[in-house]
Scaffold this motif. Structure first.
Motif, PDB file in Angstrom:
ATOM      1  N   SER A  87       0.819  -1.218   0.000  1.00 36.85           N
ATOM      2  CA  SER A  87       0.000   0.000   0.000  1.00 36.85           C
ATOM      3  C   SER A  87       0.847   1.260   0.000  1.00 36.85           C
ATOM      4  O   SER A  87       1.952   1.281   0.546  1.00 36.85           O
ATOM      5  N   LYS A  88       0.296   2.320  -0.573  1.00 38.95           N
ATOM      6  CA  LYS A  88       0.887   3.654  -0.511  1.00 38.95           C
ATOM      7  C   LYS A  88      -0.088   4.664   0.093  1.00 38.95           C
ATOM      8  O   LYS A  88       0.085   5.875  -0.037  1.00 38.95           O
ATOM      9  N   LYS A  89      -1.109   4.123   0.764  1.00 40.09           N
ATOM     10  CA  LYS A  89      -2.091   4.984   1.441  1.00 40.09           C
ATOM     11  C   LYS A  89      -2.656   4.220   2.620  1.00 40.09           C
ATOM     12  O   LYS A  89      -2.928   3.013   2.526  1.00 40.09           O
TER      13      LYS A  89
ATOM     14  N   SER B  23      -1.143   9.541   2.343  1.00 41.94           N
ATOM     15  CA  SER B  23      -0.640   8.930   1.110  1.00 41.94           C
ATOM     16  C   SER B  23       0.856   9.201   1.024  1.00 41.94           C
ATOM     17  O   SER B  23       1.294  10.336   1.218  1.00 41.94           O
ATOM     18  N   TYR B  24       1.642   8.161   0.688  1.00 38.77           N
ATOM     19  CA  TYR B  24       3.098   8.268   0.791  1.00 38.77           C
ATOM     20  C   TYR B  24       3.785   7.582  -0.404  1.00 38.77           C
ATOM     21  O   TYR B  24       4.691   6.765  -0.239  1.00 38.77           O
ATOM     22  N   HIS B  25       3.386   7.940  -1.594  1.00 41.96           N
ATOM     23  CA  HIS B  25       3.863   7.270  -2.815  1.00 41.96           C
ATOM     24  C   HIS B  25       5.375   7.373  -2.997  1.00 41.96           C
ATOM     25  O   HIS B  25       5.984   6.485  -3.610  1.00 41.96           O
ATOM     26  N   ASP B  26       5.995   8.408  -2.478  1.00 44.85           N
ATOM     27  CA  ASP B  26       7.435   8.596  -2.670  1.00 44.85           C
ATOM     28  C   ASP B  26       8.287   7.912  -1.605  1.00 44.85           C
ATOM     29  O   ASP B  26       9.517   8.002  -1.648  1.00 44.85           O
TER      30      ASP B  26
ATOM     31  N   TYR C 258       4.478  13.724   0.827  1.00 46.30           N
ATOM     32  CA  TYR C 258       3.353  12.909   1.280  1.00 46.30           C
ATOM     33  C   TYR C 258       2.179  13.831   1.528  1.00 46.30           C
ATOM     34  O   TYR C 258       2.336  15.058   1.665  1.00 46.30           O
TER      35      TYR C 258
END
Length: 296
Positions: free
Chosen positions: A214-216, A231-234, A286
């Motif tokens: 997950s990225k969230k 949300s932490y896609h990076d 984020y």
């Protein structure tokens, strides 16, 4: 202290450390951030740079020379970070290397952090510029602490963290004597996407994840539904933490991780370390989203 607001949310950022210290609803005044009770834990949302967590023996080596940096780096508690720019919907702070920083972090850098308000979201943007004539090495991350429970009719045990995908990731256990990552792991998920929050969940320090799908992640109340999402896609690493007696939950996106117990302490090969060539800029962000049903 600096204030930003739009028609939905208001945030406040401390001068010291450029630390986000308040998120609240404009309309109903609901507070979503921990109050930094000094009797339990006096942080709101420390900014982490140029390391995450602890170093072995509080030291590292770079090109055969030994240096020391405190846990989580030198941005948090920093009184020399300055407001660089303010717009109607953003605040940007900056910190530049100086003779003092070079003593224990031998790199010439410019660190920027921007808080951008967009509707019901706060985007936290980290920007690091290499103004040295050599490659620089660093980690960067966030440590925001959210109020839990948020509402008076709730208990801590009413809350859970729901990830966007099914997970089987294990937490990498921390040696509580020195803050280092041990070789041991422990199951947290069982082909599920939920962590139920209890105060004893953190009896052995933070949950540390290296390989989430997950990225969230969403903070949920069984009485009041979805509260907020991060949300932490990076960010490839994620920490989840609170003091066992604290009514808050930290959701920590990391680009980097504490030293492992068996580290050789070489900064260039430290797990999770980033490298940035001379003249280049690195950016990662984020996002904190407050769910609209709690803003009206």
């Amino acid at each position: 202290m600096y204030i930003l607001r739009n028609d939905k949310i208001k945030i406040a950022v401390k001068n010291i450390g450029a630390e986000l210290c308040n998120i609240s609803s404009i309309q109903n005044k609901t507070q979503f951030m921990w109050d930094a009770n000094p009797n339990i834990w006096n942080g709101y949302a420390p900014n982490l740079f140029p390391i995450i967590g602890a170093l072995k023996d509080d030291t590292y080596t770079f090109e055969s020379k030994k240096y020391s940096i405190p846990k989580h780096g030198f941005i948090r508690h920093n009184k020399t970070i300055k407001l660089q720019e303010q717009t109607k919907n953003s605040l940007t702070f900056s910190l530049f290397y100086d003779d003092e920083s070079l003593k224990n972090y031998p790199f010439k850098f410019a660190f920027y952090i921007t808080y951008l308000l967009v509707d019901n979201k706060i985007e936290v943007i980290h920007s690091i510029k290499n103004i040295d004539n050599k490659t620089i090495y660093f980690s960067v991350g966030g440590h925001p602490a959210f109020k839990c429970p948020v509402f008076k009719n709730e208990k801590y045990d009413d809350y859970s963290l729901e990830f966007e995908q099914i997970e089987n990731a294990k937490t990498h256990l921390i040696n509580m004597e020195n803050g280092l990552i041990s070789p041991e792991t422990e199951a947290v998920f069982n082909n599920s996407n939920t962590i139920k929050l209890t105060h004893n969940l953190f009896n052995r320090d933070a949950l540390v994840f290296k390989d989430l799908n997950s990225k969230k992640v969403t903070l949920k109340s069984k009485l009041n539904g979805d509260i907020l999402s991060v949300s932490y896609h990076d960010f490839p690493y994620l920490g989840i933490w609170a003091k066992p007696e604290g009514n808050y939950i930290c959701i920590e996106p990391w680009l980097g991780i504490a030293d492992s117990e068996n580290t050789n302490q070489d900064f260039k090969t430290k797990e999770g370390i980033l490298s940035l060539r001379a003249g280049k800029t690195f950016e990662a962000s984020y996002t904190i989203e407050i769910h609209n049903n709690h803003l009206v």
